[in-house]
Design a protein around this motif. Sequence first.
Motif, short mmCIF file in Angstrom:
data_model
loop_
_atom_site.label_atom_id
_atom_site.label_comp_id
_atom_site.label_asym_id
_atom_site.label_seq_id
_atom_site.Cartn_x
_atom_site.Cartn_y
_atom_site.Cartn_z
N ARG A 148 0.88 -1.58 0.10
CA ARG A 148 0.23 -0.15 -0.34
C ARG A 148 0.68 1.11 -0.50
O ARG A 148 0.72 1.87 -0.84
CB ARG A 148 -0.74 0.06 0.99
CG ARG A 148 -1.24 0.96 1.43
CD ARG A 148 -2.60 1.47 2.47
NE ARG A 148 -3.16 2.48 3.11
CZ ARG A 148 -3.82 2.88 4.04
NH1 ARG A 148 -4.49 1.96 4.88
NH2 ARG A 148 -4.51 3.74 4.36
N ALA A 149 2.06 1.29 0.83
CA ALA A 149 3.20 2.45 1.00
C ALA A 149 3.36 2.09 -0.53
O ALA A 149 3.71 3.94 -0.40
CB ALA A 149 3.70 2.33 1.60
N LEU A 150 3.94 1.87 -0.97
CA LEU A 150 4.80 1.51 -2.63
C LEU A 150 3.82 2.59 -3.54
O LEU A 150 3.91 2.97 -4.11
CB LEU A 150 5.75 0.20 -2.65
CG LEU A 150 6.30 0.20 -1.67
CD1 LEU A 150 7.54 -1.11 -2.16
CD2 LEU A 150 8.22 1.19 -2.64
N SER A 151 2.36 1.70 -3.76
CA SER A 151 1.16 2.49 -4.68
C SER A 151 1.49 3.65 -4.11
O SER A 151 1.14 5.07 -5.21
CB SER A 151 0.05 1.33 -4.39
OG SER A 151 0.98 -0.02 -4.12
N ASP A 152 0.51 3.62 -2.72
CA ASP A 152 0.55 5.38 -2.82
C ASP A 152 1.49 6.51 -3.49
O ASP A 152 1.32 7.43 -3.17
CB ASP A 152 -0.01 5.96 -1.23
CG ASP A 152 -0.63 5.06 -0.90
OD1 ASP A 152 -1.71 4.40 -1.50
OD2 ASP A 152 -1.54 4.76 0.39
N ALA A 153 2.81 6.10 -3.11
CA ALA A 153 3.64 6.51 -2.76
C ALA A 153 4.29 6.74 -4.74
O ALA A 153 4.57 7.81 -5.60
CB ALA A 153 4.89 6.32 -2.47
N ALA A 154 3.94 5.78 -5.35
CA ALA A 154 4.02 6.10 -6.73
C ALA A 154 2.84 7.54 -7.47
O ALA A 154 3.24 7.60 -7.89
CB ALA A 154 3.44 4.65 -7.69
N THR A 155 1.38 7.11 -6.69
CA THR A 155 0.65 7.68 -7.14
C THR A 155 0.75 9.10 -6.38
O THR A 155 -0.79 9.40 -6.31
CB THR A 155 -0.68 7.27 -7.14
OG1 THR A 155 -0.97 6.22 -5.82
CG2 THR A 155 -0.84 5.65 -7.64
N ALA A 156 1.53 9.24 -5.45
CA ALA A 156 1.44 10.75 -5.07
C ALA A 156 1.40 12.11 -5.50
O ALA A 156 1.94 11.81 -6.60
CB ALA A 156 2.48 10.36 -4.34
N GLY A 157 0.40 12.90 -5.79
CA GLY A 157 0.12 14.03 -6.24
C GLY A 157 -1.14 13.73 -6.95
O GLY A 157 -1.32 15.05 -8.34
N GLU A 158 -1.42 12.74 -7.97
CA GLU A 158 -2.04 12.59 -9.20
C GLU A 158 -3.82 12.22 -8.54
O GLU A 158 -3.97 12.43 -9.56
CB GLU A 158 -1.42 10.83 -9.72
CG GLU A 158 -0.02 11.24 -9.71
CD GLU A 158 0.24 9.45 -10.81
OE1 GLU A 158 -0.71 8.91 -11.31
OE2 GLU A 158 1.47 8.96 -10.89
N ARG A 159 -3.91 11.56 -7.53
CA ARG A 159 -5.36 12.16 -7.22
C ARG A 159 -5.90 13.30 -6.20
O ARG A 159 -5.69 14.44 -5.81
CB ARG A 159 -5.79 11.10 -5.65
CG ARG A 159 -5.53 9.79 -6.10
CD ARG A 159 -5.50 8.77 -5.22
NE ARG A 159 -4.39 8.76 -3.27
CZ ARG A 159 -3.39 8.33 -3.77
NH1 ARG A 159 -3.00 7.85 -4.63
NH2 ARG A 159 -2.61 8.53 -2.39
N PRO A 160 -7.48 13.58 -6.48
CA PRO A 160 -7.14 15.19 -6.31
C PRO A 160 -7.67 15.19 -4.34
O PRO A 160 -7.59 14.15 -4.03
CB PRO A 160 -8.78 14.49 -6.98
CG PRO A 160 -9.45 13.58 -6.98
CD PRO A 160 -8.51 12.93 -7.25
#
Length: 329
Positions: free
Chosen positions: A317-329
């Motif tokens: 989860r942490a790696l996935s959230d890091a990869a998409t950081a800044g992309e979600r509203p």
Amino acid sequence: MNPFQYSKPADVHEAVHLSSAASRFIAGGTNLLDLMKENISRPEHLIDITGLPLKSVEQTASGGVLIGALVSNADLAWHPLIEQRYPLLSQAILAGASPQLRNMASTGGNLLQRTRCYYFYDASVPCNKREPGSGCPARTGLNRIHAILGASEHCVATHPSDMCVALAALAARVHVEGRGGARVIEFADFHRLPGDTPQRDNLLADDELITAIELPADQLASHSHYLKIRDRASYAFALVCVAAALELDGDQIIDARLALGGVAHKPWRDRAVEASLIGQTVSRETFSNAADALLQDAEPLEHNGFKIKLARRGIIRALSDAATAGERP
């Protein structure tokens, strides 16, 4: 609490020359005072360092940041340089303790926190960290919060800091000064695994004082995430926490940092696992493989086997959230 001598030195030189094996430096005192009240720590001399000039956050010539040891956790978390360039560290600090404690706790003191193992805090039971050779009742007792990585037969305690997990992932360096002069310790080497000397948490000599933490320049700010998993949402130590940071070129991983907390006697980082991520494509499979590799040597105790699954899911989860950081509203 035993009687003690009190000194307030005017500079770092005086502070280190006042120190001894029977003394302790005190800044915010958010952990030390608790230990003294419980008669776990019984210093004969308290050296108050709050007047020393160690409260600045400055850019370095190499593009990094130098953080004075007396910068409060609150000031550090909200400092513009940290928020913009090292958001992973800001997130980790804000996940820890309470606002009141963050206002008092110092950066240097955070590195010196002692374990929250309940056997360590109970002076009526044996504990190798308090009394070497007396035993480790956590190995066969209630051990739900204890280590699954890097433990020994002498100690299964975990390191409690959130901030230190982020500092491990960011490859920080610790500046210290003692009677023999100044030196710099790589963060990965600063804290110790218990081995057969669990009473020693770190590599500091008795006369050495932390003066600063140095963060190197990096390209990880845009894709980083700190995940803390705990029993309750406020003022609780981590069962498992994960500091993840990536440098990406599209979906390809150019650099990776990954550190765990709540699972070992020190923040847990495996550079071979990080290296295995480089060149890979961002995907759940990639992150699952990294999680499996990081946890392959885990050795659960009777009550904490759930930490392996929890850590695995947390890493993904942490790696996935890091990869998409800044992309979600």
